[in-house]
Design a protein around this motif. Structure first.
Motif, short mmCIF file in Angstrom:
data_model
loop_
_atom_site.label_atom_id
_atom_site.label_comp_id
_atom_site.label_asym_id
_atom_site.label_seq_id
_atom_site.Cartn_x
_atom_site.Cartn_y
_atom_site.Cartn_z
N MET A 1 0.81 -1.23 0.00
CA MET A 1 0.00 0.00 0.00
C MET A 1 0.84 1.27 0.00
O MET A 1 0.30 2.38 0.06
N ASN B 1 -0.23 4.25 -2.13
CA ASN B 1 -1.48 4.83 -1.64
C ASN B 1 -1.23 5.65 -0.38
O ASN B 1 -1.84 6.71 -0.19
N GLN C 1 0.42 8.95 -1.37
CA GLN C 1 -0.57 9.83 -1.97
C GLN C 1 -1.53 10.36 -0.91
O GLN C 1 -1.89 11.55 -0.91
#
Length: 169
Positions: free
Chosen positions: A146, A149, A152
């Motif tokens: 992850m 993600n 971000q």
């Protein structure tokens, strides 16, 4: 030696803010401020409890634009204002009991976060180091999977923090 070890493959994020270090620290530790910027874009944060001291806890719920509610907590390990904040972050229930993440059964139960703030010429540099804490191999692999993600998501959260800091000066 750093007394706050982070497991291998830690996530390290840095961002400069045009605000005094004391203000940046305050918006991380004062419930009147924290709920105004923390979390994903367009989510709201309800701060249920925020006791920022070693052994103290933040407990809150985030609500998505669609109305989905997720609870989370921080357990503060070190509070050295205005330069350092260390906390272990987990998903939780409404009472603050640690629970598995709703999106991945292998997500680490605990993530350690080490926030450091330095100031030069009115600009504060924030570094956030973190990663799985007391984690299994499967949990570390889920965290690593992850990583884009997470990067971000923190970028968006830090954008909200920058906007909020600008509104407070």
């Amino acid at each position: 030696m750093d007394k706050n070890p982070v497991e291998p493959n830690e996530l390290v994020l840095t961002r400069d803010f045009y605000a005094p270090r004391e203000l940046v620290f305050k918006v991380w530790t004062d419930p009147k401020h924290f709920g105004n910027w923390w979390g994903p874009k367009d989510f709201s944060l309800n701060v249920e409890k925020m006791d920022v001291r070693p052994g103290g806890m933040f407990l809150g719920s985030q609500t998505s634009p669609e109305g989905h509610v997720m609870w989370g907590k921080f357990v503060y390990q070190e509070v050295n204002g205005p330069e350092k904040l260390v906390f272990v972050q987990s998903f939780s229930d409404e009472e603050g009991n640690t629970v598995r993440a709703p999106f991945n059964p292998n997500w680490p139960l605990e993530i350690i976060n080490i926030l450091t703030l330095t100031e030069e010429n009115g600009k504060t540099s924030l570094t956030l180091r973190g990663g799985p804490f007391n984690a299994t191999e499967d949990e570390r692999a889920a965290f690593e999977g992850m990583r884009p993600n997470l990067e971000q998501g923190f970028e968006g959260t830090f954008d909200q923090l920058a906007d909020y800091l600008a509104s407070q000066q």
